[in-house]
Design a protein around this motif. Structure first.
Motif, PDB file in Angstrom:
ATOM      1  N   ASP A  10     -91.373 -28.490  41.150  1.00  9.20           N
ATOM      2  CA  ASP A  10     -90.455 -28.911  40.096  1.00  9.20           C
ATOM      3  C   ASP A  10     -90.623 -30.392  39.779  1.00  9.20           C
ATOM      4  OD1 ASP A  10     -89.530 -26.360  40.001  1.00  9.20           O
ATOM      5  OD2 ASP A  10     -87.719 -26.757  41.192  1.00  9.20           O
ATOM      6  N   THR A  11     -90.822 -31.207  40.844  1.00  4.43           N
ATOM      7  CA  THR A  11     -91.044 -32.635  40.621  1.00  4.43           C
ATOM      8  C   THR A  11     -92.319 -32.864  39.819  1.00  4.43           C
ATOM      9  OG1 THR A  11     -89.923 -33.117  42.716  1.00  4.43           O
ATOM     10  CG2 THR A  11     -91.282 -34.865  41.747  1.00  4.43           C
ATOM     11  N   LEU A  12     -93.371 -32.094  40.142  1.00  3.51           N
ATOM     12  CA  LEU A  12     -94.634 -32.222  39.406  1.00  3.51           C
ATOM     13  C   LEU A  12     -94.448 -31.831  37.928  1.00  3.51           C
ATOM     14  CD1 LEU A  12     -97.675 -32.700  39.305  1.00  3.51           C
ATOM     15  CD2 LEU A  12     -97.993 -30.295  40.023  1.00  3.51           C
ATOM     16  N   VAL A  13     -93.723 -30.726  37.685  1.00  2.00           N
ATOM     17  CA  VAL A  13     -93.495 -30.283  36.301  1.00  2.00           C
ATOM     18  C   VAL A  13     -92.696 -31.327  35.525  1.00  2.00           C
ATOM     19  CG1 VAL A  13     -92.325 -28.572  34.868  1.00  2.00           C
ATOM     20  CG2 VAL A  13     -93.675 -27.838  36.836  1.00  2.00           C
ATOM     21  N   ALA A  14     -91.662 -31.907  36.168  1.00  2.00           N
ATOM     22  CA  ALA A  14     -90.861 -32.924  35.496  1.00  2.00           C
ATOM     23  C   ALA A  14     -91.685 -34.163  35.172  1.00  2.00           C
ATOM     24  CB  ALA A  14     -89.650 -33.295  36.355  1.00  2.00           C
ATOM     25  N   SER A  15     -92.570 -34.547  36.100  1.00  2.00           N
ATOM     26  CA  SER A  15     -93.418 -35.725  35.871  1.00  2.00           C
ATOM     27  C   SER A  15     -94.401 -35.481  34.732  1.00  2.00           C
ATOM     28  CB  SER A  15     -94.182 -36.065  37.161  1.00  2.00           C
ATOM     29  OG  SER A  15     -93.281 -36.312  38.219  1.00  2.00           O
ATOM     30  N   VAL A  16     -95.073 -34.301  34.757  1.00  2.21           N
ATOM     31  CA  VAL A  16     -96.029 -33.993  33.697  1.00  2.21           C
ATOM     32  C   VAL A  16     -95.322 -33.909  32.343  1.00  2.21           C
ATOM     33  CG1 VAL A  16     -97.629 -32.254  32.819  1.00  2.21           C
ATOM     34  CG2 VAL A  16     -97.633 -32.852  35.253  1.00  2.21           C
ATOM     35  N   ALA A  17     -94.127 -33.298  32.315  1.00  2.68           N
ATOM     36  CA  ALA A  17     -93.383 -33.183  31.069  1.00  2.68           C
ATOM     37  C   ALA A  17     -93.004 -34.553  30.519  1.00  2.68           C
ATOM     38  CB  ALA A  17     -92.133 -32.334  31.279  1.00  2.68           C
ATOM     39  N   CYS A  18     -92.606 -35.472  31.407  1.00  2.00           N
ATOM     40  CA  CYS A  18     -92.213 -36.810  30.960  1.00  2.00           C
ATOM     41  C   CYS A  18     -93.408 -37.568  30.394  1.00  2.00           C
ATOM     42  CB  CYS A  18     -91.607 -37.577  32.126  1.00  2.00           C
ATOM     43  SG  CYS A  18     -91.048 -39.237  31.674  1.00  2.00           S
ATOM     44  N   VAL A  19     -94.518 -37.563  31.117  1.00  2.00           N
ATOM     45  CA  VAL A  19     -95.708 -38.271  30.644  1.00  2.00           C
ATOM     46  C   VAL A  19     -96.218 -37.651  29.342  1.00  2.00           C
ATOM     47  CG1 VAL A  19     -98.102 -38.855  31.176  1.00  2.00           C
ATOM     48  CG2 VAL A  19     -96.341 -39.021  32.954  1.00  2.00           C
ATOM     49  N   GLY A  20     -96.254 -36.325  29.302  1.00  2.00           N
ATOM     50  CA  GLY A  20     -96.729 -35.654  28.082  1.00  2.00           C
ATOM     51  C   GLY A  20     -95.850 -35.957  26.883  1.00  2.00           C
ATOM     52  N   ALA A  21     -94.528 -35.948  27.097  1.00  2.00           N
ATOM     53  CA  ALA A  21     -93.619 -36.238  25.979  1.00  2.00           C
ATOM     54  C   ALA A  21     -93.819 -37.661  25.467  1.00  2.00           C
ATOM     55  CB  ALA A  21     -92.174 -36.030  26.419  1.00  2.00           C
ATOM     56  N   LEU A  22     -94.001 -38.630  26.389  1.00  2.00           N
ATOM     57  CA  LEU A  22     -94.213 -40.015  25.976  1.00  2.00           C
ATOM     58  C   LEU A  22     -95.527 -40.176  25.208  1.00  2.00           C
ATOM     59  CD1 LEU A  22     -92.991 -41.901  29.185  1.00  2.00           C
ATOM     60  CD2 LEU A  22     -91.808 -41.683  27.001  1.00  2.00           C
ATOM     61  N   VAL A  23     -96.589 -39.520  25.718  1.00  2.00           N
ATOM     62  CA  VAL A  23     -97.896 -39.640  25.056  1.00  2.00           C
ATOM     63  C   VAL A  23     -97.852 -39.025  23.658  1.00  2.00           C
ATOM     64  CG1 VAL A  23    -100.307 -38.902  25.123  1.00  2.00           C
ATOM     65  CG2 VAL A  23     -99.199 -39.764  27.190  1.00  2.00           C
ATOM     66  N   VAL A  24     -97.281 -37.824  23.546  1.00  2.00           N
ATOM     67  CA  VAL A  24     -97.223 -37.148  22.252  1.00  2.00           C
ATOM     68  C   VAL A  24     -96.359 -37.930  21.269  1.00  2.00           C
ATOM     69  CG1 VAL A  24     -96.432 -35.075  21.059  1.00  2.00           C
ATOM     70  CG2 VAL A  24     -97.708 -34.883  23.191  1.00  2.00           C
ATOM     71  N   THR A  25     -95.244 -38.492  21.763  1.00  5.17           N
ATOM     72  CA  THR A  25     -94.370 -39.275  20.890  1.00  5.17           C
ATOM     73  C   THR A  25     -95.103 -40.509  20.353  1.00  5.17           C
ATOM     74  OG1 THR A  25     -92.414 -38.538  22.089  1.00  5.17           O
ATOM     75  CG2 THR A  25     -92.199 -40.530  20.747  1.00  5.17           C
ATOM     76  N   ALA A  26     -95.865 -41.175  21.254  1.00  5.46           N
ATOM     77  CA  ALA A  26     -96.621 -42.356  20.820  1.00  5.46           C
ATOM     78  C   ALA A  26     -97.680 -41.979  19.789  1.00  5.46           C
ATOM     79  CB  ALA A  26     -97.263 -43.023  22.039  1.00  5.46           C
ATOM     80  N   LEU A  27     -98.411 -40.902  20.036  1.00  7.19           N
ATOM     81  CA  LEU A  27     -99.443 -40.486  19.076  1.00  7.19           C
ATOM     82  C   LEU A  27     -98.826 -40.094  17.727  1.00  7.19           C
ATOM     83  CD1 LEU A  27    -101.789 -38.390  21.424  1.00  7.19           C
ATOM     84  CD2 LEU A  27    -102.155 -40.717  20.555  1.00  7.19           C
ATOM     85  N   SER A  28     -97.694 -39.413  17.794  1.00 12.36           N
ATOM     86  CA  SER A  28     -97.025 -39.018  16.553  1.00 12.36           C
ATOM     87  C   SER A  28     -96.560 -40.234  15.760  1.00 12.36           C
ATOM     88  CB  SER A  28     -95.835 -38.106  16.853  1.00 12.36           C
ATOM     89  OG  SER A  28     -96.278 -36.926  17.518  1.00 12.36           O
TER      90      SER A  28
END
Length: 539
Positions: free
Chosen positions: A20-38
């Motif tokens: 669960d910690t791994l999923v939360a970390s990946v989700a946070c990093v992915g959301a930040l990266v996608v938001t920046a690219l958008s």
């Protein structure tokens, strides 16, 4: 949401499952990266938000919602409702098929995550899944319907925009002045023609009280607006005067009063006014033509009645002068009677010429060649004073219209000779021949195939204003010994070709001179129509 879940996993790292910690970390990093690219794509690069971009955003949002649901209990998570905003946005922004695919993907992710944890849930989970699927389907259906409504609204907005643009274009290019004020007299709208006619910069007066400024140049227009503002009274086809740009000209004024919502607070007054100079001038020309026609008929009748008795008197006097018993006094008196009889005979011949002015045949004629011939003859006339220059400006090549060549030559020569006779030593006479397209023909003239304009200008002393308005009347002349029939003959010759002749003269401000302007239709047969006689010749 991704940052909040990641923060929760960090605070609970001692008891949270490593997955669960791994999923939360990946989700946070992915959301930040996608938001920046958008943000770079849409806000910095200003690229359009295409269907592919919106679909990718929806997929990322579904994956993020799935990650949140996974780490918070799967199908029993209270965050399962996160799917619904994603599906709703997809239903609004994507076409019907795209919204359905996003909804199906959401169901697959939701069920797939639930299947991984199926041993932890009871039968109630499947009821929750059915409710979720029903809500997703309803969201898609509502989204599709909203898309249809939005599409209809966009079409309506586009149509209204087109109508507005067309209306604005018409109002900007119309020759009539149009201005609108509110119930307090503040300017709401004015087209360019209104500003040009009034000679005022109305663009800077929007929202301001303009009635005093309008009253300074046109009391009639300001009065019509004032009556509409104060008493709601409309004005229909009133006439007034505008004094602007150093000239005064008549205008016709019509006002309308409208109340948009019927409450009285949205009252607007619109004034439509136009320059009546051309119509007044055409009306004067028509009256002049009718008056000359009546005089011509009377002249022909009188000339026929007088000419024959006059010839008999002349013959009788000549015979009396030859008698043997006639003395010197009788011969002198007889000579005087013969000379005066000849002068009256010439005057009667001019009357007959004036009465007989009509188009006898219609042929293609070159107006440019006629003008050059008239200038050549007038330039060689004995009445030309020393140093007077006569110039003729014509287009290259020929300028062919339909008409009677002899009649047109007579009119051109008379106008050119008059200009030469009126020009003092060292002066100049100009004859300009130009072709007018249909768009440049003055309003009110039915010259469907264009026209030809001939201008004869001199640098003489001008014409007395008291004589100018009667210049084309018979027997009105400013030349010693003139009969006053030259210009009436010119008018009848041009009018016989369904053309117009105008005169403009100046005598003040250190300037002088007279300009005669002749307008001739390019196709005479189309205009004459029913005026032709049985043998095919025009009357």
């Amino acid at each position: 949401m991704a940052v909040a879940i990641f923060a929760a996993a960090v605070f609970a790292w001692r008891v949270a499952a490593p997955a669960d910690t791994l999923v939360a970390s990946v989700a946070c990093v992915g959301a930040l990266v996608v938001t920046a690219l958008s943000a770079v794509y849409s806000e910095i690069a200003r690229r359009p938000l295409t269907r592919t971009f919106i679909t990718a955003q929806a997929v990322v949002d579904l994956l993020l919602a799935t990650a949140v649901v996974h780490v918070t209990g799967g199908m029993e998570s209270q965050f399962a409702a996160l799917y619904l905003p994603v599906l709703g946005v997809a239903a609004l922004l994507l076409p019907g098929r795209g919204a359905v695919l996003v909804a199906l993907l959401g169901l697959v992710l939701y069920v797939g995550d639930g299947m991984l944890l199926a041993t932890q849930h009871g039968p109630l989970v499947w009821l929750q899944f059915a409710v979720f699927a029903l809500v997703a389907a309803c969201s898609v259906a509502i989204g599709v319907r909203l898309q249809q409504v939005n599409h209809g609204q966009r079409e309506l907005v586009a149509e209204l925009t087109q109508v507005r643009l067309e209306a604005v274009d018409i109002l900007r290019n119309i020759r009539s002045g149009i201005l609108t004020v509110n119930r307090h007299g503040h300017l709401l709208y004015a087209n360019p023609a209104a500003a040009a006619l009034l000679g005022l910069d109305l663009r800077r007066s929007m929202g301001q009280l303009v009635l005093p400024r309008i009253a300074a140049v046109s009391p009639a227009l300001a009065g019509a607006l004032e009556r509409a503002v104060t008493a709601g009274r409309r004005t229909v086809r009133a006439e007034g005067t505008i004094t602007a740009g150093g000239r005064a000209f008549p205008v016709g004024v019509t006002t309308t009063v409208s109340d948009g919502d019927g409450s009285g607070t949205g009252v607007t007054i619109t004034a439509i006014f136009q320059d009546l100079s051309s119509s007044k001038r055409l009306e004067a020309l028509h009256l002049r033509a009718e008056r000359l026609e009546a005089v011509a008929a009377l002249s022909a009748s009188l000339a026929h009645e007088i000419k024959n008795p006059l010839a008999s008197i002349r013959s009788a006097v000549e015979q009396l002068a030859r008698m043997p018993q006639a003395g010197d006094d009788e011969r002198v008196l007889s000579g005087l009677i013969v000379r005066e009889s000849d002068r009256l005979s010439r005057l009667l011949s001019e009357f007959l010429d004036f009465a007989r002015v009509r188009v006898t045949r219609i042929d293609p004629v070159d107006v440019a060649a006629i003008a050059r011939g008239a200038v050549s003859l007038a330039g060689a006339h004995p009445d030309r004073r020393a140093g007077v220059e006569v110039h003729c400006a014509t287009p290259d090549g020929s300028l062919v219209i339909e008409g009677d060549e002899d009649l047109l030559h007579r009119a051109m020569f008379n106008l050119t000779l008059n200009a030469v006779q009126a020009t003092p030593e060292g002066g100049c006479v100009r004859v300009d021949v130009t072709e007018l397209a249909q768009d440049h023909v003055p309003a009110g003239l039915a010259f469907e195939r264009g026209a030809v304009m001939v201008r004869v200008s001199d640098t003489g002393s001008g014409i007395d204003p008291l004589v100018r308005d009667r210049l084309f009347d018979p027997f009105i002349t400013t030349k010693p010994g003139g009969t006053g029939l030259g210009l009436p003959v010119v008018h009848r010759a041009i009018e016989a070709h369904r053309g117009l002749v105008f005169v403009d003269s100046e005598q003040e401000g250190g300037r002088s001179g007279t300009t005669f302007t002749v307008l001739l239709p390019a196709r005479l047969a189309d205009i004459m129509g029913s005026d032709e006689t049985d043998d095919g010749r025009a009357e």
